[in-house]
Design a protein around this motif. Structure first.
Motif, PDB file in Angstrom:
ATOM      1  N   ALA A 200       0.722  -1.566   0.450  1.00 56.86           N
ATOM      2  CA  ALA A 200       0.128   0.180   0.140  1.00 56.86           C
ATOM      3  C   ALA A 200       0.781   1.085  -0.345  1.00 56.86           C
ATOM      4  O   ALA A 200       0.460   1.933  -0.661  1.00 56.86           O
ATOM      5  CB  ALA A 200      -0.979   0.231   1.139  1.00 56.86           C
ATOM      6  N   PRO A 201       1.789   1.330   0.833  1.00 56.75           N
ATOM      7  CA  PRO A 201       3.030   2.954   0.576  1.00 56.75           C
ATOM      8  C   PRO A 201       3.352   2.976  -0.439  1.00 56.75           C
ATOM      9  O   PRO A 201       3.532   4.005  -1.040  1.00 56.75           O
ATOM     10  CB  PRO A 201       3.900   2.344   1.602  1.00 56.75           C
ATOM     11  CG  PRO A 201       3.674   1.100   2.553  1.00 56.75           C
ATOM     12  CD  PRO A 201       2.146   0.513   1.615  1.00 56.75           C
ATOM     13  N   ARG A 202       3.568   1.945  -1.333  1.00 59.51           N
ATOM     14  CA  ARG A 202       4.262   1.847  -2.416  1.00 59.51           C
ATOM     15  C   ARG A 202       3.464   1.913  -3.472  1.00 59.51           C
ATOM     16  O   ARG A 202       3.538   3.105  -4.511  1.00 59.51           O
ATOM     17  CB  ARG A 202       4.518   0.407  -3.211  1.00 59.51           C
ATOM     18  CG  ARG A 202       6.442   0.121  -1.509  1.00 59.51           C
ATOM     19  CD  ARG A 202       6.814  -0.909  -1.738  1.00 59.51           C
ATOM     20  NE  ARG A 202       7.466  -1.594  -1.329  1.00 59.51           N
ATOM     21  CZ  ARG A 202       7.747  -1.243  -0.374  1.00 59.51           C
ATOM     22  NH1 ARG A 202       7.032  -1.567   0.873  1.00 59.51           N
ATOM     23  NH2 ARG A 202       9.204  -1.744   0.623  1.00 59.51           N
ATOM     24  N   VAL A 203       2.299   1.976  -3.425  1.00 62.33           N
ATOM     25  CA  VAL A 203       1.525   2.398  -4.701  1.00 62.33           C
ATOM     26  C   VAL A 203       0.976   3.431  -4.110  1.00 62.33           C
ATOM     27  O   VAL A 203       1.261   4.833  -5.163  1.00 62.33           O
ATOM     28  CB  VAL A 203      -0.043   0.869  -4.305  1.00 62.33           C
ATOM     29  CG1 VAL A 203      -0.245   2.018  -5.020  1.00 62.33           C
ATOM     30  CG2 VAL A 203       0.128   0.331  -4.843  1.00 62.33           C
ATOM     31  N   ALA A 204       1.282   4.457  -3.070  1.00 58.99           N
ATOM     32  CA  ALA A 204       0.818   5.657  -2.827  1.00 58.99           C
ATOM     33  C   ALA A 204       1.624   6.131  -2.733  1.00 58.99           C
ATOM     34  O   ALA A 204       1.806   7.298  -3.450  1.00 58.99           O
ATOM     35  CB  ALA A 204       0.576   5.768  -1.395  1.00 58.99           C
ATOM     36  N   ASP A 205       3.319   6.145  -2.733  1.00 63.01           N
ATOM     37  CA  ASP A 205       3.921   6.752  -3.092  1.00 63.01           C
ATOM     38  C   ASP A 205       3.958   7.110  -5.360  1.00 63.01           C
ATOM     39  O   ASP A 205       3.972   8.255  -5.498  1.00 63.01           O
ATOM     40  CB  ASP A 205       5.332   6.351  -3.246  1.00 63.01           C
ATOM     41  CG  ASP A 205       5.379   6.252  -1.350  1.00 63.01           C
ATOM     42  OD1 ASP A 205       4.790   7.083  -0.646  1.00 63.01           O
ATOM     43  OD2 ASP A 205       6.636   5.794  -1.201  1.00 63.01           O
ATOM     44  N   TYR A 206       3.895   5.764  -5.805  1.00 62.55           N
ATOM     45  CA  TYR A 206       4.502   6.001  -7.602  1.00 62.55           C
ATOM     46  C   TYR A 206       2.489   6.810  -7.128  1.00 62.55           C
ATOM     47  O   TYR A 206       3.049   7.530  -8.846  1.00 62.55           O
ATOM     48  CB  TYR A 206       3.940   4.645  -7.909  1.00 62.55           C
ATOM     49  CG  TYR A 206       5.097   3.363  -7.748  1.00 62.55           C
ATOM     50  CD1 TYR A 206       6.526   4.652  -8.723  1.00 62.55           C
ATOM     51  CD2 TYR A 206       5.382   2.960  -7.400  1.00 62.55           C
ATOM     52  CE1 TYR A 206       7.643   3.559  -8.885  1.00 62.55           C
ATOM     53  CE2 TYR A 206       7.257   2.357  -7.373  1.00 62.55           C
ATOM     54  CZ  TYR A 206       8.243   2.941  -8.072  1.00 62.55           C
ATOM     55  OH  TYR A 206       8.878   2.345  -8.359  1.00 62.55           O
ATOM     56  N   TYR A 207       1.725   6.270  -7.396  1.00 66.40           N
ATOM     57  CA  TYR A 207       0.222   7.303  -7.283  1.00 66.40           C
ATOM     58  C   TYR A 207       0.909   8.918  -7.364  1.00 66.40           C
ATOM     59  O   TYR A 207       0.429   9.567  -7.819  1.00 66.40           O
ATOM     60  CB  TYR A 207      -0.948   7.226  -6.494  1.00 66.40           C
ATOM     61  CG  TYR A 207      -2.000   7.675  -7.181  1.00 66.40           C
ATOM     62  CD1 TYR A 207      -2.648   6.778  -8.282  1.00 66.40           C
ATOM     63  CD2 TYR A 207      -1.897   8.710  -6.484  1.00 66.40           C
ATOM     64  CE1 TYR A 207      -4.126   7.994  -8.872  1.00 66.40           C
ATOM     65  CE2 TYR A 207      -2.989   9.521  -6.591  1.00 66.40           C
ATOM     66  CZ  TYR A 207      -4.509   8.857  -8.178  1.00 66.40           C
ATOM     67  OH  TYR A 207      -5.465   9.830  -8.380  1.00 66.40           O
ATOM     68  N   ALA A 208       1.767   9.214  -6.462  1.00 65.41           N
ATOM     69  CA  ALA A 208       1.451  10.903  -5.485  1.00 65.41           C
ATOM     70  C   ALA A 208       2.513  10.799  -7.124  1.00 65.41           C
ATOM     71  O   ALA A 208       2.589  12.233  -7.481  1.00 65.41           O
ATOM     72  CB  ALA A 208       1.783  10.913  -4.314  1.00 65.41           C
ATOM     73  N   ALA A 209       3.662  10.380  -7.526  1.00 61.57           N
ATOM     74  CA  ALA A 209       4.193  10.963  -8.681  1.00 61.57           C
ATOM     75  C   ALA A 209       4.144  11.721  -9.764  1.00 61.57           C
ATOM     76  O   ALA A 209       3.795  12.066 -10.592  1.00 61.57           O
ATOM     77  CB  ALA A 209       5.537   9.682  -8.292  1.00 61.57           C
ATOM     78  N   ILE A 210       3.149   9.893  -9.697  1.00 61.34           N
ATOM     79  CA  ILE A 210       2.260  10.429 -11.477  1.00 61.34           C
ATOM     80  C   ILE A 210       1.153  11.075 -11.367  1.00 61.34           C
ATOM     81  O   ILE A 210       0.837  12.032 -12.483  1.00 61.34           O
ATOM     82  CB  ILE A 210       1.471   8.717 -12.174  1.00 61.34           C
ATOM     83  CG1 ILE A 210       1.902   8.067 -12.075  1.00 61.34           C
ATOM     84  CG2 ILE A 210       0.496   9.189 -12.588  1.00 61.34           C
ATOM     85  CD1 ILE A 210       1.596   6.262 -11.725  1.00 61.34           C
ATOM     86  N   ALA A 211       0.378  11.438 -10.185  1.00 55.54           N
ATOM     87  CA  ALA A 211      -0.684  12.239 -10.120  1.00 55.54           C
ATOM     88  C   ALA A 211       0.450  13.619  -9.720  1.00 55.54           C
ATOM     89  O   ALA A 211      -0.758  14.804  -9.992  1.00 55.54           O
ATOM     90  CB  ALA A 211      -1.634  11.995  -9.074  1.00 55.54           C
ATOM     91  N   GLY A 212       2.035  14.329  -9.359  1.00 50.39           N
ATOM     92  CA  GLY A 212       2.431  14.822  -9.031  1.00 50.39           C
ATOM     93  C   GLY A 212       2.044  15.470  -7.865  1.00 50.39           C
ATOM     94  O   GLY A 212       2.531  17.298  -7.413  1.00 50.39           O
ATOM     95  N   GLY A 213       2.166  14.549  -7.116  1.00 49.21           N
ATOM     96  CA  GLY A 213       1.442  15.657  -5.585  1.00 49.21           C
ATOM     97  C   GLY A 213       0.422  15.902  -5.370  1.00 49.21           C
ATOM     98  O   GLY A 213      -0.123  16.479  -3.873  1.00 49.21           O
ATOM     99  N   ARG A 214      -0.865  15.940  -6.292  1.00 50.72           N
ATOM    100  CA  ARG A 214      -1.960  16.346  -6.255  1.00 50.72           C
ATOM    101  C   ARG A 214      -2.769  15.565  -5.157  1.00 50.72           C
ATOM    102  O   ARG A 214      -3.649  16.112  -4.665  1.00 50.72           O
ATOM    103  CB  ARG A 214      -2.665  17.026  -7.472  1.00 50.72           C
ATOM    104  CG  ARG A 214      -1.441  18.210  -8.321  1.00 50.72           C
ATOM    105  CD  ARG A 214      -2.345  18.092  -9.708  1.00 50.72           C
ATOM    106  NE  ARG A 214      -2.451  16.849 -10.376  1.00 50.72           N
ATOM    107  CZ  ARG A 214      -2.064  17.023 -10.998  1.00 50.72           C
ATOM    108  NH1 ARG A 214      -1.045  17.299 -11.330  1.00 50.72           N
ATOM    109  NH2 ARG A 214      -2.479  15.906 -11.596  1.00 50.72           N
TER     110      ARG A 214
END
Length: 414
Positions: A200-214
């Motif tokens: 879960a934390p890795r998915v969250a980190d990659y999602y944040a990078a893809i979404a630009g931290g928004r």
């Protein structure tokens, strides 16, 4: 050094009578129009690495029409050792070999792991709960042979229980099977819970990078003994003893309901895996762009976790997904590919790739000589394990207490 595929050869596999790729490097791009067999190549590589196919075919389907066997071979090396992996399919049976010696599927799990991303994987964010459970178990099975074995045994026990309920078997007989279901089911739920805790934390980190931290993403796991509210972000962690007690109590509470509905409704086959953005369920409220970003983040996190836990970079298999992603998400995926991970990509259009990437790739144009037109899907004929197989699984786990189960995902070997 990490194990890489150096050569792969197909014989009588799907539409290929013979097909071989040798001197393979980090990046191979298979390009050609639709229906020439590009996906068949990806499927063959997946069968030799993840030891399963995302298409879930019957064995009959992967044997070329008119042939009586199929064979896949791969030469794998890390520079200091060389391994020969093979899969033989004939007479409705499959057999894996390592350096010419027969091996159980469980023995090869995690040896050369892989991550596959195909258009159907977009259902991971918005599809049925079974799709998400299958994705989680596919990853867990590569990380731990124990996860793979307990999942297979649990599925057999559930099928057996469903048959008993359908046949209106004596309550005492169903109750005896419930003991085995609780043992297998509690262990499988623990494996999943431990895996989600790491993933879960890795998915969250990659999602944040893809979404630009928004936006912030949360991945949750809800076992069947907990109330499930798709609008409520939640995740649960638990130990094996607690899982056994909670699962046993919920089965007892809903026993009359199961008998009335004539099927098992409590257990890991009814668990939920959910994704939430800003507290809202992605499957219900996420935009198409958000859902695609969730799936991409999940796949990248999957590859990263495999490398961390197994010390082996997985083979990345991308089947015609560039056409499903916008430019920003394609760039995120390409940047991951550039991290020295062996990758096979299929596409009908090279325009999705920049010249720098293509200059480093081996580009293979399909169809090749030896490939027939892909057959229409033959009737799968896929049937569940027979009753004897299911009873065997039940006997293997009957009476086994918590101490008899394998280690958690974090501790398990291949």
């Amino acid at each position: 050094m990490h194990l890489r595929i150096e050569r792969i050869a197909f014989r009588n596999f799907r539409n290929y009578e013979t097909f071989e790729l040798s001197a393979l490097g980090p990046l191979t791009v298979l390009v050609g129009p639709n229906a020439v067999g590009k996906t068949n190549v990806v499927e063959g590589v997946q069968l030799l690495t993840a030891l399963q196919s995302f298409r879930r075919p019957s064995l009959e389907q992967i044997v070329r029409q008119g042939a009586d066997f199929a064979r896949l071979d791969a030469d794998v090396t890390d520079g200091s050792r060389e391994l020969a992996l093979s899969l033989q399919v004939s007479e409705g049976k499959k057999r894996y070999l390592l350096n010419g010696k027969g091996k159980r599927t469980a023995d090869l799990k995690g040896l050369v792991p892989s991550v596959t991303f195909a258009p159907d994987d977009l259902e991971l964010a918005k599809g049925a709960p079974a799709v998400k459970r299958a994705a989680l178990d596919a990853l867990g099975s590569q990380l731990s042979a124990n996860h793979y074995v307990i999942k297979k045994d649990y599925e057999k026990v559930v099928r057996y229980k469903n048959r008993l309920l359908k046949d209106d078997a004596l309550p005492e007989l169903v109750a005896s099977i419930d003991e085995t279901l609780v043992t297998c089911g509690a262990q499988l739920a623990c494996y999943r819970s431990a895996l989600v805790e790491k993933l879960a934390p890795r998915v969250a980190d990659y999602y944040a990078a893809i979404a630009g931290g928004r936006e912030a993403l949360m991945m949750g796991y809800v076992p069947s003994w907990e109330p499930h509210d798709p609008d409520l972000p939640a995740t649960f962690a638990f130990g094996r003893d607690e899982a056994r007690k909670r699962l046993q109590a919920e089965i007892a509470r809903r026993r009359d309901e199961e008998r009335a509905r004539r099927r098992a409704i409590v257990g890991p086959h009814a668990d939920h895996v959910e994704f939430f953005i800003a507290g809202r369920n992605v499957a219900l409220y996420g935009s198409q762009g958000q859902q695609r970003s969730v799936v991409l983040a999940f796949k990248l996190a999957e590859a990263a976790l495999i490398q961390e836990m197994l010390g082996q970079k997985p083979v990345l298999l991308l089947d015609d997904v560039m056409s499903e992603l916008d430019e920003g998400r394609r760039n995120a995926l390409v940047s991951f590919i550039e991290g020295d991970i062996q990758t096979f990509i299929t596409t009908a259009n090279l325009a999705y790739f920049d010249e720098d990437l293509l200059s480093r790739a081996r580009v293979v144009e399909l169809p090749l000589e030896g490939a027939a037109e892909p057959d229409e899907e033959r009737a799968s004929g896929a049937a569940g394990a027979d009753a004897a197989d299911e009873r065997s699984a039940a006997r293997r786990h009957a009476g086994s207490g918590p101490a008899a189960a394998g280690p958690s995902t974090g501790e398990g070997g291949r």
